[in-house]
Scaffold this motif. Structure first.
Motif, PDB file in Angstrom:
ATOM      1  N   SER B 108       0.854  -1.134  -0.060  1.00  0.00           N
ATOM      2  CA  SER B 108      -0.124   0.151  -0.072  1.00  0.00           C
ATOM      3  C   SER B 108       0.908   1.213  -0.071  1.00  0.00           C
ATOM      4  O   SER B 108       1.927   1.375   0.546  1.00  0.00           O
ATOM      5  CB  SER B 108      -0.948   0.138   1.135  1.00  0.00           C
ATOM      6  OG  SER B 108      -1.441   1.258   1.559  1.00  0.00           O
ATOM      7  N   TYR B 109       0.239   2.188  -0.862  1.00  0.00           N
ATOM      8  CA  TYR B 109       1.023   3.497  -0.486  1.00  0.00           C
ATOM      9  C   TYR B 109      -0.477   4.511  -0.868  1.00  0.00           C
ATOM     10  O   TYR B 109      -1.198   4.075  -1.595  1.00  0.00           O
ATOM     11  CB  TYR B 109       1.743   3.805  -1.752  1.00  0.00           C
ATOM     12  CG  TYR B 109       1.413   3.587  -3.212  1.00  0.00           C
ATOM     13  CD1 TYR B 109       0.801   4.488  -3.834  1.00  0.00           C
ATOM     14  CD2 TYR B 109       1.991   2.641  -3.725  1.00  0.00           C
ATOM     15  CE1 TYR B 109       0.796   4.371  -5.067  1.00  0.00           C
ATOM     16  CE2 TYR B 109       1.620   2.004  -5.199  1.00  0.00           C
ATOM     17  CZ  TYR B 109       1.021   3.218  -5.931  1.00  0.00           C
ATOM     18  OH  TYR B 109       0.794   2.898  -6.998  1.00  0.00           O
ATOM     19  N   SER B 110      -0.333   5.701  -0.269  1.00  0.00           N
ATOM     20  CA  SER B 110      -1.343   6.392  -0.511  1.00  0.00           C
ATOM     21  C   SER B 110      -1.725   7.211  -1.847  1.00  0.00           C
ATOM     22  O   SER B 110      -0.838   7.036  -2.835  1.00  0.00           O
ATOM     23  CB  SER B 110      -1.154   7.815   0.316  1.00  0.00           C
ATOM     24  OG  SER B 110      -0.309   8.747   0.020  1.00  0.00           O
ATOM     25  N   THR B 111      -2.672   7.503  -1.999  1.00  0.00           N
ATOM     26  CA  THR B 111      -3.265   8.257  -3.482  1.00  0.00           C
ATOM     27  C   THR B 111      -2.268   9.302  -3.569  1.00  0.00           C
ATOM     28  O   THR B 111      -1.599   9.720  -4.825  1.00  0.00           O
ATOM     29  CB  THR B 111      -4.648   8.823  -3.356  1.00  0.00           C
ATOM     30  OG1 THR B 111      -5.250   7.638  -3.128  1.00  0.00           O
ATOM     31  CG2 THR B 111      -5.005   9.362  -4.665  1.00  0.00           C
ATOM     32  N   GLY B 114       0.848   8.286  -5.086  1.00  0.00           N
ATOM     33  CA  GLY B 114       0.762   7.966  -6.454  1.00  0.00           C
ATOM     34  C   GLY B 114       0.822   8.882  -7.324  1.00  0.00           C
ATOM     35  O   GLY B 114       1.335   8.954  -8.274  1.00  0.00           O
ATOM     36  N   TYR B 121       6.198   5.213  -4.279  1.00  0.00           N
ATOM     37  CA  TYR B 121       5.310   4.725  -5.221  1.00  0.00           C
ATOM     38  C   TYR B 121       6.072   3.631  -6.255  1.00  0.00           C
ATOM     39  O   TYR B 121       5.773   2.623  -6.394  1.00  0.00           O
ATOM     40  CB  TYR B 121       4.996   5.626  -6.212  1.00  0.00           C
ATOM     41  CG  TYR B 121       4.326   5.411  -7.666  1.00  0.00           C
ATOM     42  CD1 TYR B 121       3.019   5.135  -7.690  1.00  0.00           C
ATOM     43  CD2 TYR B 121       5.431   5.369  -8.715  1.00  0.00           C
ATOM     44  CE1 TYR B 121       2.647   4.571  -8.975  1.00  0.00           C
ATOM     45  CE2 TYR B 121       4.798   5.110  -9.884  1.00  0.00           C
ATOM     46  CZ  TYR B 121       3.550   4.689 -10.184  1.00  0.00           C
ATOM     47  OH  TYR B 121       3.242   4.091 -11.324  1.00  0.00           O
TER      48      TYR B 121
END
Lengths: 355, 252
Positions: B108-111, B114, B121
């Motif tokens: 997971s990584y945050s929007t 991204g 990312y």
């Protein structure tokens, strides 16, 4: 790894295309090869391109239909114009004022997107199209009856007329009902518009090709399967829709800061406008960002170049829309297209071998 | 220790009692089969287990935790992944992206990271690529990683669905008719893959199947469902020779 490069390359082509068009247009302006009418179209064109790209995020990537994109544009336009007019004396620096107007316009439109999205995006089916259609019309009509004035005592609101604002004599009317907002600083320029297009592209393209974008597209392709692998459907639908709405708000800010008088007419913020943006998206290819940009440019410039046909404009749009849908989705047309594409490929290959 | 424990499960749709007093007991690491005539309620039970339907009564305990009333995404996070009888792939995404969508909650990584293409990312995307390719290799799909999912042949689409479910790193994998529409060769290959997956990833698998060759070939235990109720359960060979079961399948 190879695929990463392919995506990066495709994105790069899109950015370069925008920059090349910008340079070409600037060159034409500089050398005096562009009529003043066309020059006047350059800034609205930037707004339309951003609208087309942002609507493509909703229609092509999220797979939901929005028929009120002009409504979000309207919110962004009026809030930012209101802000700029109030702050004209407080913040004399045009750049800073414009930047703040952009942030406020985008945020206001984004909040509207969230408010609409929270109840509607939980439903399955075409409810979003119905609700956004109503939203667009409601916003337009509210702007037509809204009177706001300012005097020493602060702001005054009314939905009747200027008299009922009850201001002191030296008070200033800011939003004058159907006459809209007059005297917004004309801060939008073609260069700023293009920078904002590039920014929009940066946000949308990077979103699509990231973890969140994958989640959004998986919901579009199969909602039940997306849930079964642990993707939060409501969250990602809401995220895509509110980003799309906020970008439409940015387009509104550009649009508003290019006009001496900003009024909410059916022509610029009504149903016809929303459909026109949808036509950009469908004609450019649903889900195809670069296509939307090209379609927006062509469809904005063509009517000006073919002025004589202006009476039939909506008729032609409808016919083109139907023809494109048939071309894109009819099984027979797809068959024909694939056959043709194969032939073309074959010929290309043969040529390459000859060399 | 039992991984899945279901007691007294029941659901009605209007006047129809679709599942009644259903119970199930699956040991960790086993390969369990759920069979029954058409309309017996097998897929309904999968939908109950994955939170698509909420049972009227009964308990479902996964690894010591009651999961009744949880949403589908929470149940997936708790460790149940599934495939569908009618294939549900993300058809306009590539094979690789289908699997990467399955990795959504694990890498997971945050929007924001991204959109701004921050270092995280690139790091996480690389991890995802590697993990997805690893899984695709198990199912022999790695050469088709760039293909659109809808362009895969039928048998491979079924396999891709299993791969995607595997990507969520489940404890319990539910397969809804994995061999439907496959020819005998493909079925045989699938049997080997299922067994291989169970052994390498230490999974527990519950599968619905009509192909008796597959069922008798890989399932260690069976539950037979008829009209929403348990007709028989136990060791595969014993259950399949049970006269009641033969009657339900073949008639009197």
């Amino acid at each position: 790894m190879k695929k990463m490069n392919k995506i990066t390359k495709s994105n790069l082509i899109t950015y370069v295309m925008v920059i090349v068009i910008y340079i070409a247009a600037q060159a034409m302006v500089m050398t005096g090869n562009m009529s003043s009418l066309m020059q006047g179209l350059l800034v609205p064109l930037c707004a339309y391109v951003i609208l087309a790209v942002s609507l493509n995020l909703t229609v092509g990537i999220l797979g939901e239909l929005s028929l009120g994109h002009a409504g979000f544009m309207c919110v962004g336009a009026f809030i930012s114009a209101f802000f700029s007019k109030c702050m004209m004396d407080v913040i004399p620096m045009a750049g800073l004022r414009y930047f703040l107007a952009l942030v406020i316009g985008a945020a206001a439109a984004g909040v509207c997107g969230i408010l609409i999205g929270i109840p509607v995006l939980r439903l399955k089916g075409d409810y979003l199209a119905i609700v956004t259609l109503a939203f667009g019309e409601i916003i337009k009509n509210i702007m037509n009856i809204l009177f706001i004035g300012k005097d020493a005592n602060g702001f005054h609101f009314s939905t009747k007329d200027v008299m009922s604002l009850g201001m002191e004599p030296e008070g200033k009317v800011i939003i004058n009902g159907p006459q809209g907002i007059t005297g917004t600083p004309k801060d939008s320029t073609f260069t700023i518009g293009v920078i904002l297009i590039l920014l929009t592209l940066f946000i949308v393209l990077n979103l699509i090709h990231s973890r969140s974008g994958r989640a959004i597209m998986s919901i579009r392709d199969n909602r039940i399967a997306a849930e079964s692998i642990g993707i939060n459907v409501t969250k990602y639908k809401l995220m895509a829709f509110s980003i799309s709405a906020a970008l439409a708000g940015v387009a509104g800010v550009i649009y508003a800061h290019n006009l001496a008088t900003l009024t909410a007419q059916p022509k610029n913020f009504g149903y016809n406008m929303s459909i026109m943006i949808l036509v950009f998206v469908v004609l450019g290819g649903i889900g195809n960002i670069r296509g939307s940009i090209i379609a927006a440019i062509v469809l904005t410039l063509l009517p000006e170049l073919l002025r004589g046909l202006s009476d039939y404009r909506m008729l032609i749009y409808a016919v083109v829309l139907i023809a494109m849908m048939l071309f894109n989705w009819s099984p027979k047309a797809i068959e024909w297209r694939e056959k043709y594409a194969e032939k073309f490929k074959f010929r290309k290959k043969a040529k390459a071998e000859e060399v | 220790m039992a991984l899945l424990e279901v007691e007294n499960l029941g659901i009605s749709f209007g006047g129809l009692r679709a599942v009644n007093e259903f119970h199930l007991h699956i040991e960790k690491g086993s390969l369990y089969g759920l069979i029954g005539p058409n309309g017996a309620g097998k897929t309904t039970i999968f939908n109950l287990l994955t939170g698509v339907y909420r049972p009227n009564e009964g308990i479902i305990v996964l690894d010591g935790e009651n999961i009744v009333g949880k949403k589908t995404i929470e149940i997936n996070k708790a460790g149940i992944a599934r495939t569908f009888q009618n294939i549900r792939l993300f058809k306009d995404l590539s094979v690789l992206d289908n699997v990467k969508a399955g990795l959504h909650n694990h890498h997971s990584y945050s929007t924001m990271e991204g959109i701004l293409r921050l270092p995280r990312y690139y790091k996480v995307e690389r991890e995802m690529d590697e993990r997805a390719m690893e899984l695709l290799k198990v199912f022999d799909l790695d050469k088709e990683a760039e293909t659109l999912a809808s362009n895969l042949p039928y048998g491979k689409q079924r396999k891709l669905e299993i791969t995607r479910a595997m990507a969520t790193d489940p404890k319990l994998l539910l397969l809804d008719e994995p061999a439907a529409g496959m020819n005998p060769n493909e079925t045989k290959e699938l049997m080997e893959t299922i067994r291989f997956v169970r052994d390498t990833f230490h999974l527990t698998i519950l599968l619905i199947e009509h192909d008796m060759k597959l069922v008798s070939g890989i399932c260690e235990e069976l539950t037979v469902l008829n009209f929403g109720q348990v007709l028989a359960e136990g060791k595969t060979s014993e259950v399949l020779n049970n006269p009641e079961v033969i009657k339900a399948y073949l008639g009197e």
